[in-house]
Design a protein around this motif. Sequence first.
Motif, PDB file in Angstrom:
ATOM      1  N   UNK A  38       0.588  -0.941   0.067  1.00  0.00           N
ATOM      2  CA  UNK A  38       0.193  -0.440  -0.049  1.00  0.00           C
ATOM      3  C   UNK A  38       1.050   1.581   0.118  1.00  0.00           C
ATOM      4  N   UNK A  39       0.461   2.577  -0.084  1.00  0.00           N
ATOM      5  CA  UNK A  39       0.845   4.113  -0.397  1.00  0.00           C
ATOM      6  C   UNK A  39       2.377   3.893   0.991  1.00  0.00           C
ATOM      7  N   UNK A  40       1.832   3.777   2.301  1.00  0.00           N
ATOM      8  CA  UNK A  40       2.590   3.888   3.115  1.00  0.00           C
ATOM      9  C   UNK A  40       3.776   2.997   2.964  1.00  0.00           C
ATOM     10  N   UNK A  41       3.572   2.140   3.010  1.00  0.00           N
ATOM     11  CA  UNK A  41       4.703   0.578   2.614  1.00  0.00           C
ATOM     12  C   UNK A  41       5.124   0.954   2.385  1.00  0.00           C
ATOM     13  N   UNK A  42       5.108   1.375   0.838  1.00  0.00           N
ATOM     14  CA  UNK A  42       6.371   1.652  -0.648  1.00  0.00           C
ATOM     15  C   UNK A  42       7.240   2.836   0.340  1.00  0.00           C
ATOM     16  N   UNK A  46      11.500   2.476   1.504  1.00  0.00           N
ATOM     17  CA  UNK A  46      12.792   3.736   0.956  1.00  0.00           C
ATOM     18  C   UNK A  46      12.974   3.963   1.464  1.00  0.00           C
ATOM     19  N   UNK A  47      12.165   4.364   3.059  1.00  0.00           N
ATOM     20  CA  UNK A  47      13.170   5.167   3.917  1.00  0.00           C
ATOM     21  C   UNK A  47      13.946   3.920   4.821  1.00  0.00           C
ATOM     22  N   UNK A  48      13.485   2.953   5.099  1.00  0.00           N
ATOM     23  CA  UNK A  48      13.758   2.057   5.961  1.00  0.00           C
ATOM     24  C   UNK A  48      14.970   1.795   5.568  1.00  0.00           C
TER      25      UNK A  48
END
Length: 663
Positions: A38-42, A46-48
């Motif tokens: 979902x949106x927040x997972x992508x 990337x941030x991780x």
Amino acid sequence: MNYLKHTFSKPSICVVFALLSVFIFSCSQDTDLETQIQKNEIWSLILDIRKKNIPVPDKLRLYDSLYSVIEKKKEDTLKREHLRRLSIAYLVIDKQDTYFKINNEIKDLSLRTQDSLGLGHAYYNIARYYSVTGKLDSAYVYFYKSSKLYRKYSSDLNIGQVYLAMAIVQKNVGDLVGSEANTVNSIKYFEKIEDKRHLASAHNNLGIISKSLENYEEAIIEYKKVFELREKLKKNNILNAATLNNIGTIYSKLGEYSTAISYYKQGLRYDSLQYKRLRDHTGLSCNLTRARFFLGENANYPKLYKRFIQIHDSLQNIKGVILNQLSLARYYTKNKKNDSANYFVKKSLMVSKNISYNKGIVNSLELLTEIDEPKEALKYSKEYIRINDSLRKIEKRFQDQFARIRFGTEELEQENVKVNKQRAWLLNTVIGMGVLGILGYIVYYQRKLQHQYKASNLEQRLLRSQLNPHFLFNALNSVSGLVQKKSDQTIPYISRLGNLLRSILENSREEFITLVEELETITSYLELQSNFSKKFTFDIEIIGTLNKEELLIPPMFLQPFIENAIDHGFQGKDDEKITITIEQKLKDQVLYFIIEDNGIGYSNAIKSKEQAFGHQSLSGQILKERLDLYARAFKKKARYVIGDLATDGGTKVALWLPYLIED
């Protein structure tokens, strides 16, 4: 890859392994994976990946896997945003080509989906790529395209950022006037949102510009603003140390070495600097040593400089090596050890040429002209002049190119606005096209100048061909106002404006024009301004006897001073007046011009401009450069002095200009 257990949260680790499986084994689970993310997972992934301390090759594989998943998503704003954030992640690990590829993809996607904001972001990121790779002309083009869209669709932060990015590109190619204007524009937007971090960066750019123009007092003011802003931010010790170093450097240039030393010491008090940024710590230490040397303090300077050279070399900071080689050469020169000085300055010259570091080359050549044997010094002097002239021409080429980019885009927009708003009035359309045609001819003529004239005269002619933008845009505004009022003065104004521009262009074609031609142009300009801009009277007086038909002078020196009087000195009073007197100084072989006005006075005008814009105008810089060139060519004291009149109010400009006598 056991380290993943410690670097990612449980929800993320499954997706990461799934992504790696897709990337490495190309299983048939792509569709299931796409539905899971979902949106927040992508964005979280990337941030991780960006934050965790894992090898770059592993980061790259993870990014590539994410890229393959995002590519299969529906073409919409969400996909564009995922791609934009992923592209920045690629840039952080120095994968510039992939960053460039993705942003071109975003550009095409935004055009297909009519996403103006997405297109603005794509242009901005493409410009960043060109800036990082040294293609500064292309960088400016895309930053400028981005600015046009950001001003319509984006936030104050993005608008300020793109103005500042353009300003930094302009500064780096020597377009200091344009850089200052865009920096001031960026400050307006950053102040709206009280963005201290970007405000500090903008004032830092103004400090660099002022330093480059040797306006050292103004540079100190700007750098102190930077320090105050960064002091209000948390965890900015490294940037604060850099700012203190900049302030110390300016005081060193002013010869105030004790003050400079106090700033260098203050910068070195940040304990984290030596461990986190050894390069900056060494730079401060070098500058502190140099200031102590010029102050006359005793120390083993050769040992210190050689130590600094070793540190910079170990950090692969070649410019730092060159700077300390030059410092060592100057030390030996002062102590009359010319052989040692010669050795180190030639090393700095060789290294500077190896990395194409123009500042190091010029400084090395300048020192060699002072210390080498006369025959060799002459050779280095010629090379110094050649390289200096070449750098100036490159700067002028960029300035002209950037002006054409702005001019071309703004002309097109102005034409579209006229067509949309005034379609029914044929006369207005004709007038608008006529004015745009004049502007187009100016751009064409400036291009033609670059190819038509000899290199020895190119710099002067380019300076003359740059019409004052204030006058030009004021003239266009007057045209617009007259058209809207359906004034009977519209056609006469257009005619007189066209005649004046033609006269200026014809004069700019020549290296010298007769005094009578210059006075005719000035008279036309004054009549146009007094009739349509501000009401004032003027008088031109010749003292003694001189032949206006025989005396030849460089064109376009009087108009900028007169325009300053009109724009900044006059306040709309009934008795405002400009007086111009001309006298031939036979002994010095110069013409002596005095331009006086009874406006608010030079000091008040300066205060008013500073309150309005927060900086000093650079309009006098071009005049100073031209006068310096003529002073060297004629070996005469070409100069100007400006100040307040002794009477109540008003400004006086005194100008000494060399002349020739026509055969």
